[in-house]
Structure formats: C-alpha cells, structure tokens
Design a protein around this motif. Sequence first.
Motif, PDB file in Angstrom:
ATOM      1  N   ASP A   1      -9.083 -26.435  14.118  1.00  0.00           N
ATOM      2  CA  ASP A   1      -9.784 -25.309  14.700  1.00  0.00           C
ATOM      3  C   ASP A   1      -9.536 -25.163  16.200  1.00  0.00           C
ATOM      4  O   ASP A   1     -10.125 -24.322  16.856  1.00  0.00           O
ATOM      5  N   VAL A   2      -8.646 -25.994  16.767  1.00  0.00           N
ATOM      6  CA  VAL A   2      -8.297 -25.869  18.179  1.00  0.00           C
ATOM      7  C   VAL A   2      -7.255 -24.769  18.338  1.00  0.00           C
ATOM      8  O   VAL A   2      -6.231 -24.759  17.661  1.00  0.00           O
ATOM      9  N   VAL A   3      -7.540 -23.823  19.221  1.00  0.00           N
ATOM     10  CA  VAL A   3      -6.654 -22.686  19.435  1.00  0.00           C
ATOM     11  C   VAL A   3      -5.920 -22.868  20.755  1.00  0.00           C
ATOM     12  O   VAL A   3      -6.507 -23.286  21.757  1.00  0.00           O
ATOM     13  N   ALA A   4      -4.621 -22.586  20.757  1.00  0.00           N
ATOM     14  CA  ALA A   4      -3.834 -22.670  21.984  1.00  0.00           C
ATOM     15  C   ALA A   4      -4.456 -21.778  23.050  1.00  0.00           C
ATOM     16  O   ALA A   4      -4.733 -20.607  22.799  1.00  0.00           O
ATOM     17  N   ARG A   5      -4.661 -22.340  24.233  1.00  0.00           N
ATOM     18  CA  ARG A   5      -5.300 -21.576  25.304  1.00  0.00           C
ATOM     19  C   ARG A   5      -4.289 -20.851  26.177  1.00  0.00           C
ATOM     20  O   ARG A   5      -4.640 -19.944  26.915  1.00  0.00           O
ATOM     21  N   ARG A   6      -3.049 -21.269  26.108  1.00  0.00           N
ATOM     22  CA  ARG A   6      -2.018 -20.649  26.943  1.00  0.00           C
ATOM     23  C   ARG A   6      -0.759 -20.510  26.097  1.00  0.00           C
ATOM     24  O   ARG A   6      -0.196 -21.502  25.633  1.00  0.00           O
ATOM     25  N   ILE A   7      -0.306 -19.274  25.884  1.00  0.00           N
ATOM     26  CA  ILE A   7       0.866 -19.061  25.050  1.00  0.00           C
ATOM     27  C   ILE A   7       1.858 -18.157  25.765  1.00  0.00           C
ATOM     28  O   ILE A   7       1.496 -17.367  26.645  1.00  0.00           O
ATOM     29  N   VAL A   8       3.117 -18.301  25.378  1.00  0.00           N
ATOM     30  CA  VAL A   8       4.182 -17.411  25.829  1.00  0.00           C
ATOM     31  C   VAL A   8       4.699 -16.670  24.609  1.00  0.00           C
ATOM     32  O   VAL A   8       4.974 -17.287  23.567  1.00  0.00           O
ATOM     33  N   VAL A   9       4.811 -15.354  24.703  1.00  0.00           N
ATOM     34  CA  VAL A   9       5.375 -14.543  23.628  1.00  0.00           C
ATOM     35  C   VAL A   9       6.714 -13.995  24.098  1.00  0.00           C
ATOM     36  O   VAL A   9       6.789 -13.263  25.083  1.00  0.00           O
ATOM     37  N   VAL A  10       7.763 -14.383  23.388  1.00  0.00           N
ATOM     38  CA  VAL A  10       9.108 -13.932  23.715  1.00  0.00           C
ATOM     39  C   VAL A  10       9.465 -12.791  22.764  1.00  0.00           C
ATOM     40  O   VAL A  10       9.725 -13.009  21.586  1.00  0.00           O
TER      41      VAL A  10
ATOM     42  N   ASP B   1       0.928 -24.105  25.797  1.00  0.00           N
ATOM     43  CA  ASP B   1       0.612 -24.840  24.561  1.00  0.00           C
ATOM     44  C   ASP B   1       1.541 -24.437  23.428  1.00  0.00           C
ATOM     45  O   ASP B   1       1.861 -25.249  22.558  1.00  0.00           O
ATOM     46  N   LEU B   2       1.966 -23.160  23.444  1.00  0.00           N
ATOM     47  CA  LEU B   2       2.763 -22.636  22.331  1.00  0.00           C
ATOM     48  C   LEU B   2       3.601 -21.464  22.812  1.00  0.00           C
ATOM     49  O   LEU B   2       3.128 -20.630  23.591  1.00  0.00           O
ATOM     50  N   ALA B   3       4.845 -21.410  22.351  1.00  0.00           N
ATOM     51  CA  ALA B   3       5.697 -20.246  22.581  1.00  0.00           C
ATOM     52  C   ALA B   3       6.000 -19.597  21.236  1.00  0.00           C
ATOM     53  O   ALA B   3       6.390 -20.280  20.281  1.00  0.00           O
ATOM     54  N   VAL B   4       5.783 -18.295  21.157  1.00  0.00           N
ATOM     55  CA  VAL B   4       6.037 -17.525  19.940  1.00  0.00           C
ATOM     56  C   VAL B   4       7.312 -16.720  20.154  1.00  0.00           C
ATOM     57  O   VAL B   4       7.384 -15.888  21.060  1.00  0.00           O
TER      58      VAL B   4
END
Length: 363
Positions: free
Chosen positions: A4-13, A65-68
């Motif tokens: 249930d932990v959601v990435a707080r900082r993401i990059v969308v390419v 935290d995550l790159a999409v």
Amino acid sequence: MSEDVVARRIVVVGTGLIGTSIALAMRERGAEVLLTDRDSAALALAVELGAGEALPDGARREPADLAVLAVPPAAVAVTLLDAQKRGLATAYTDVASVKALPLAQAAELGCDLTTFVAGHPLAGSERSGPSAARPDLFLGRPWALCATPEATPETVEVVTGLVKACGAMPVRVGAAEHDRAVALVSHAPHVVSAAVAARLTGADDVALGLSGQGVRDVTRIAASDPRLWIGILSANSAPVADVLEAVATDLAVAASLLRDGSEEAATHVADLLLRGNAGRSRIPGKHGGDQPAYATVQVVIPDRPGELAMIFQAAGIARVNIEDVTIEHSPGRPLGVLELSVVPEAAERLAQELRARGWSVPG
C-alpha cells in the motif's frame, strides 16, 4: 516496502494519453510528478493541464521512486537504458501494449532488469495525446504486470503500488502469454475494425446516410492514430497474424456459403453467428465474472442541454442503478434514442418514472 506504499516522486517519460493520465492520477494522490517528452508541444500541454512539472535538463537530482516509460514498444528498451544511465529513478516500468519484444531488446542492450517491471494498462481511447488524458482512465481496468525473474521484490511492489494508486487491478502474467492475449482481445480487433471502416471510403451518400449504431460500434477504434498502431502491430506481428488468419478463414467460408445461397449453407453461416454469441457472452461483466443479462429501457430524447442529467436524476429518484448507457443519434434530426441498461426487475419501474416525467419510452 508494503503493497500500500505509493511512490511519492515519479518521472513520466512520454506525455501522450497514457503517460499524462498516469501523471494526473498520481498528482491526485499527492505525488510529485516530473515530465519529459521529445515533443515539446505535448510536454507543454501536459504541464498546462496540471500533470506535473517539466523535468529540468542536466540538473543533478535525487533519483525518483519510479520512472514510467510511456513510449511505443520499439522505444522501450533504448529509453530504459538511457533512463538507467541517467539515474532517473530506483525502479522502472513501461506501459507499452507489447511485452516480449521490448524485454528481449532490453536484455540485449544490457539494461538492469532487476529494477524493471514491464507493464501494460488495458485502458485507452481512440483519441490520443495529452488533451485526451484524464485521471480516472484506469479505474477498475486490468493492468498487466510482466515481471521477469530478475526483478527484485521491491521493484515489483513499487510498480504494483502505482497500478493500485491509479485505481487499476494488477494482473501478473508472462510476457509471451500477455502478447498472445492482447493479440486476441485488442490488436487483431483493431485491424478488423479498420478493415470494416476502410470499406466506407468508397460508400455513397445513401449508404452513409443509413449508418446506424452498429457500424459506429464496430468502427469506433478505427479512428485511432495509425502511426501508433503500426508500431504496436509490428512489435506483436506473429500473434496478431495468427488471429487475423483465423478470422479471415471464418469470413472467407461465410462469404462462400452466402454465395451458395442454399438452406444448408445458411445453416453453416448461422453456426458462425451462434459461435459469435457464445464468444461475446464470455467477456466478463463490469464487476468481473459472467456477463449479466440486462434489460434495455429506450428513451427518445431531444438534443438539448441538461437532458441526460435530468434522466439520470429521474433514475436516481426511482432508485434504479444504470449499468450502461448508449446514445444513437437520428441523422438530420435534433433527437436521439438513449438506451439504458438496467437489471431486469428495475426496467418497468424506470420506464414508468420516465414516462411520468414526460419522456417517450417505447414498449
């Protein structure tokens, strides 16, 4: 990291329909979103729509935290390699609708597959670009996750958290199985839709004037961007070809039987139609499981502001839940027929409420 932990900082390419919709959904969850796209106009529009801020060029920053990676299938591997070299994030996923080929290309390029989970949200629209994006695009939709054995549990968890944060349902599936499945339920149907729509290019005004909801339903997805789809079909060519060959065989046999014109031939064509009924019934309903049988309440409505809102309000007063809705417009006339799908036991109650409020309800 728990599920249930959601990435707080993401990059969308990539700020097309899917990438921008993910960004909007994550912004609603309070995440910081950075956007990047080779198309400066698409990037500027996504920023203007509130999907996030443009990723600064060249500035040193902590990894997200995550790159999409919201790019076409052919670009996934090279985009992943570039993003990992730049240290954009600690985990990576993509949203391309083909999985096996990009994964193979990523392995050949030497990408770090421990931090990557291939993904594919089964949601979209015949419209494209950031202007068509919306944060609720993925609500209740399946989202395939094709994790390789190399992917760490932490990577799988953070990507699964993204899926759930967007309101979708994560579905674990192998890449090859995924590609065969989408060839059957998405890619080949798109080609069939395009083939039917292509017949209309030579249609005369009489035929086009007689167009009803049936042809609109069959050809709706044919309005999608051909440049996007040729990339998808090329990347999943063999599974799509298998399905198209099977469909082509059915159609060729049906054409031959119809030209025969005999009663026996008609029986064989009827068998195809019955198999079509059986296949259609296997598509899961909106809550999953078997597709329920709904009753249809037809309402003749004038084309004027507020009409649909008043009908939905009347349904609420009658305590009837509308399961689905379609509108068939009358060509050249300022009215249409609204079809409301409801559970059978509620159909007459809804019809009576609508008639009492002045609408024409046949039957």
